[in-house]
Design an enzyme around this catalytic site. Sequence first.
Site, mmCIF file in Angstrom:
data_model
loop_
_atom_site.group_PDB
_atom_site.id
_atom_site.type_symbol
_atom_site.label_atom_id
_atom_site.label_comp_id
_atom_site.label_asym_id
_atom_site.label_seq_id
_atom_site.Cartn_x
_atom_site.Cartn_y
_atom_site.Cartn_z
ATOM 1 N N GLU A 1 3.740 3.100 2.940
ATOM 2 C CA GLU A 1 4.522 2.969 4.182
ATOM 3 C C GLU A 1 4.120 1.729 4.958
ATOM 4 O O GLU A 1 3.851 1.775 6.155
ATOM 5 C CB GLU A 1 4.353 4.224 5.056
ATOM 6 C CG GLU A 1 4.943 5.486 4.467
ATOM 7 C CD GLU A 1 6.460 5.499 4.526
ATOM 8 O OE1 GLU A 1 7.024 4.845 5.417
ATOM 9 O OE2 GLU A 1 7.053 6.142 3.637
ATOM 10 N N ASP A 2 4.094 0.610 4.273
ATOM 11 C CA ASP A 2 3.840 -0.686 4.907
ATOM 12 C C ASP A 2 2.441 -0.859 5.479
ATOM 13 O O ASP A 2 2.216 -1.803 6.237
ATOM 14 C CB ASP A 2 4.854 -0.949 6.040
ATOM 15 C CG ASP A 2 6.242 -1.172 5.511
ATOM 16 O OD1 ASP A 2 6.343 -1.697 4.389
ATOM 17 O OD2 ASP A 2 7.199 -0.795 6.193
ATOM 18 N N ALA A 3 1.540 0.064 5.166
ATOM 19 C CA ALA A 3 0.196 -0.124 5.695
ATOM 20 C C ALA A 3 -0.462 -1.306 4.982
ATOM 21 O O ALA A 3 -0.129 -1.639 3.845
ATOM 22 C CB ALA A 3 -0.616 1.137 5.500
ATOM 23 N N ARG B 1 13.859 -4.732 2.086
ATOM 24 C CA ARG B 1 13.925 -5.560 3.305
ATOM 25 C C ARG B 1 14.560 -6.911 3.058
ATOM 26 O O ARG B 1 15.066 -7.543 3.988
ATOM 27 C CB ARG B 1 12.535 -5.750 3.903
ATOM 28 C CG ARG B 1 12.046 -4.603 4.761
ATOM 29 C CD ARG B 1 11.870 -3.344 3.941
ATOM 30 N NE ARG B 1 11.304 -2.217 4.658
ATOM 31 C CZ ARG B 1 10.005 -1.992 4.783
ATOM 32 N NH1 ARG B 1 9.136 -2.835 4.263
ATOM 33 N NH2 ARG B 1 9.583 -0.932 5.408
#
Lengths: 267, 1158
Positions: free
Chosen positions: B776-778, B963
């Site tokens: 999750e984009d961490a 994205r």
Amino acid sequence: MSDRNELFVDEEENLDSGMVSDDTGSFHEANEELLDDDPIVESISLVMNQVPHPSTQSLHLIQYVGKPKTTSLDDQNISGSIKEESNYLELNVPLDTSRFYDETRAEEWEAQVTENSLRGVFDKTSGGLYAAHFVISNGTKKMVLVPIDSTTQIRSSFKYLDEIDMKKNSSTVNWMEPTKQSKMHILQTSGKNAQSNTSDGSTSHALGDTLKHVKKFEEEDWSALRIVEPNHADSEQVRREIANNADDLILETETRMDEYLDTLINT
Amino acid sequence: MKNAPKRKTSDIETDGAFSELLESEYKGRKLTDPINTTEDKWNLLPAFLKVKGLVKQHLDSFNYFVDVDLKKIIKANELVLSDVDPEFYLKYLDIRVGHKSSSPPGTKEVNLAPHECRLRDLTYSAPIYVDVEYTRGRKIIMHKDLEIGRMPIMLRSNKCILDGIDEHKMAQYDECPLDPGGYFIVNGTEKVILVQEQLSKNRIIVEADEKKNIVQASVTSSTHERKSKTYVITKNDKIYLKHNSIAEDVPIVIVLKAAGITSDLEILQLVCGQDPNYQDLFAVNFEEAARLEVLTQQQALNYIGKRVKTIRRAGAPKLSQLQEGIEAVATTIIAHITVSDLQFREKALYIATMTRRVLMTMHNPKMVDDRDYVGNKRLELAGQLLSLLFEDLFKKFNSDFKANIDKVLKKPSRTSEFDALLSINIHSNNITMGMNRAISTGNWSLKRFKMERAGVTHVLSRLSYISALGMMTRISSQFEKSRKVSGPRALQPSQFGMLCTSDTPEGEACGLVKNLALMTHITTDDEELPVKNLCFTLGCENILEIDSATLHAVTNFGVYLNGTLIGATRFPVSFVDRFRKLRRSGKISAFVSIYTNSHHRAVHIATDGGRICRPLIIVDAENKSRVKAHHLKKLLSNEWAFDDFLKHGLVEYLDVNEENDSLIALYEEDLKNTHQEFTHLEIEPFTVLGAVAGLIPYPHHNQSPRNTYQCAMGKQAIGAIGYNQFRRIDTLLYLMVYPQQPMVKTKTIELIDYDKLPAGQNATVAVMSYSGYDIEDALVLNKASIDRGFGRCQVLRKNTISLKRYPNHTKDIVAGMRVDENGDPIFSHSSLGTDGLGEVGMQVENGQVYVNKCVPTNAGESVLGSPDQHVQSAESHRETPAYYKGPEPSYVDQVMMSVGDNDQALIKVLLRQTRRPELGDKFSSRHGQKGVCGIIVQQEDLPFNDDGISPDIIMNPHGFPSRMTVGKMLELISGKAGVLNGSLEYGTCFGGSKLEDMSKILVDHGFNYSGKDMLYSGITGECMQAYIFFGPIYYQKLKHMVLDKMHARARGPRAVLTRQPTEGRSRDGGLRLGEMERDCVIAYGASQLLLERLMLSSDAFEVDVCSKCGLMGYNGWCTSCKSTDSVIKMTIPYAAKLLFQELLSMNIAPRLKLGDVF
């Protein structure tokens, strides 16, 4: 404005077209490079003149809006009056009762309408508007330009209808009464009015500029005008004077276009 | 950077912020370099910004207000007369702000330096001086330089001391030379008046409701006096005029007759021209007037006068019906057109024009106007808003003053001659306070305009340099946020180049709040009259002289000046051409716009303020750009400034409407297309973006919402704020300890000096999966990088303590520290000095005191009560110290003691925390890709490449596919090439360093062209299975940090009324088990958990319930049964008990029927 207004009623159309061609013409001379695809056909010298007696005479352009093409104003018994302070003109032109005149309606109204009253407000020109008079003397053509002081468009006011209304109303209530009363009020309350300004902090123009004009207009008296026929000796003379009395100074523009614009923009 | 710009000793007097861009050698390019017009025309941009600056619109507007508008206001309200004494008058002759008539030119009289105002919570202002002439007795007296109040001064405006000073001087004033100005300092806070967007005034807007078959033309007339709206609407295919102050809709023919057009033929000519379609549509309207028997002007005026809603003020004259009618037509309807000398023609023509537009739309529904079109919008700036406010206050001031004079003059016998000026000073505070209050609260309420606006001003956000800059270019719309229409929010094609296409917030204000693009200018008002005269000179025929029949002739084009018909021309093309030539030669203001609207057969000229415009290069008839290489040479050699390009007719400003009349080439090569006749050439395409969106490298490769996200996040990035950041004492200040300029810059970054005040660091990023703590984009952060200072920031928080004085001459004091028996300070006072103030540099822990303030115990007692004055000296004080509260200790950074506005001592203590990145802190790249720190890893465990370089950040590759931030990949490659090459690369929008060139550099240095490296695992030492995309990306640390958000509570404070736990972290509140969570627990059937969470952990309360009557008693006693027999103790929520009691108070008896639990 003098009492002896010379009214060239018949020249109206000429004046109109003269104004336009003159406007573009002066531009033409000053900025030739702008109009390269518009070749010069003929040069006519321009002569500037003014009305013979500027202190007592002035030149005005009157446009009769909605003048029927069939009606000619020549040889008509025109009467005119003016309110100088209010710049207001009224001309009375006899009505042709022979055609399109509804006799029955006239009887119904109990009014015989014989005159068409035309009214208009004079608008001061800010310069730049000229009456042009085209003269051919001794084979040379010249254009005499006379600056116009103001223009006006006159329209039918249908005064007779208002008068009928007034008559009708006066039978029950005196129609003029409220206006007169309010006149009194106006004088009285100008002081009070100023007081009301203070109470709410804003200026409330209870009597607006226009109503002041109306008041002034109503208080001013009509002064009669003398209408001169176009072929009357007087108007002939004025025309002659305008055509010939000029010093025959041919106008040449010394002011460059941009100089003129500078003065225009910077004032 | 190879060629660092050399800074000359600054002798430039004007705004030096952009001077460097015009130095002979700049960013590696020298004067001697060959000039390429295609590439180098962008140099016009710094030249533009040098003249205009990013906040020039605010400064221009304020300067115009102070220098021009104030004088106009004074002129319009110049006389103060007395009702009592007709002889008395006072006349304002002149007004000046910040200097006296006698003071030498260039004097700027302000109270204090701006920074001192910030520190001392004062208002940065200058005196307003007027010259007056008035009567005293029989004499007429001139008085110069009378102060009537103080005006808050916009920073860097021409009345500000910071205007036109160099960097050196700025430093002396503790100001940052890069600070844009354009805001006010009111009571110590920096306030911005946001640009307001609204529909243009005094213009006709035609709208249609096709369902209801209604067409309406409306115009909002705005004059100095009032604001009103006039409509011309259709009702059952007939046309009416509607106005708020006329009780019913008036048939349009009657209105035109009232305005003096009595002939039906002329009405038809004015409205329909010769078009039979229009004539057919309009004919029906004549019947109505005839049916109502309104034929003459007088009848029409009576008809209207009868229907005017009159609000009679006390004392105002009673007007007759006719007078009401005249008044309505002359001043109420379309109020911005004035009637002079009984000449109604202008007004009549305006109404006729409105009617004509309605007819056009009835005939062809496509002729409606677009409300959202930028050309129909006007931007209201600080100057205009202040001018409205000032006029209101000035009028109030004058009426107060007048009332005062009247009061004095009314007294018949006065001992001395009355001097009016003696009483004028009493009211001067009203203007000062009025301006201050409006700016500090943001409430603009002007009764005159029915204007009641809140939230006009905002506190300038100083989170980062870019957030402050972003605020100055922001435009807020008056449109309601709650309405569900998409039109006003949509991106308008006409926005191109004027408003930033990316920078808008998400959520409710999306599309309503906009930002200016980089190269925009907002016009100020220009004089109308000279332009009008010019039109007549250029062959436009005056409407007063043209007759109605020819006005709408097919060959004629109407000439409209600011929406009002002033005449007609038969040669619209040459008229417009000549007009433009004059503008290009500087004869008329560069900001006057002219364009032809062939649909309306009209030439529109606009001189009004608030239009958005932008400069463009003029293209000749042969499709050749007028800006040539030698011109740019002159620019680069400082011989020419931007204005010279304007003056020489090479560049001109176009507003949105005029843009529609032009064909603008995007690139110079487009001009080679000879099939099209171009009129203009863009200066630089990247100017479609604003200042904030300009930070994004390669934005043209990104998916568009990503750029929008970055615009929001760029404003939250922690960085440098200004050169004076350590001198500032702000409520909350975030500073990055080691900010870096980005490796991949854009031209915008240089233009707005983001490289001098950056907010972020170049992190070496490896795009790979690592450890599973990166979902999750961490992000995975390198511990060693953090140790070296990556992402380290300081948080400075201001604490204000004021020492009050009380009416009984007692006052607050600061007591010293208390010591224990050993002479050491007690724990809570250990960071205090002997003066009772925190010592600079001392650590302050939770529960410790940083200012030991004491208040007098007898502050309320009257001094008159105590006969003995000596009692006062021995007054006693009670300690009310300021405690520090927080999970982490802070350090005392600065302590300031001063005297504020009201002579009370003001103490400001600035506390500092230095923070390392920790788990959960938020980071983002410049491509709308945010992520939190998921794990911090020892460097030895991280992968490394052949050179032994290990990444600062590991980012999960799953962030890319959905994205589509290709720009971020390009940034990495360009950044990597830059590192290897020792250069800073460019990622300018629609340009920048080319990917091929960058790959070439990589290959030349022995790297893979695609930016992928072979990495070795730090854990196993083995080579990775795949090549890893590896290189520098500029990362921003965002203000959202775990330390400010972490919160837990077991027991703690409760609300007094409900006895439930308080809400919110700041109040040490409880963690709410909300409605949705409750539903889950119910569904799961965990009833005991529910009981515990909702009652026992919250507001459990033991009540005595009488099982007989079911009402509540106390102490085992039932008050209604008067017995103790059947009273049972039970636990219910306190809120339930409260409800029962409230019901009882309403005469409703809730009775509890008790049964067994199991």
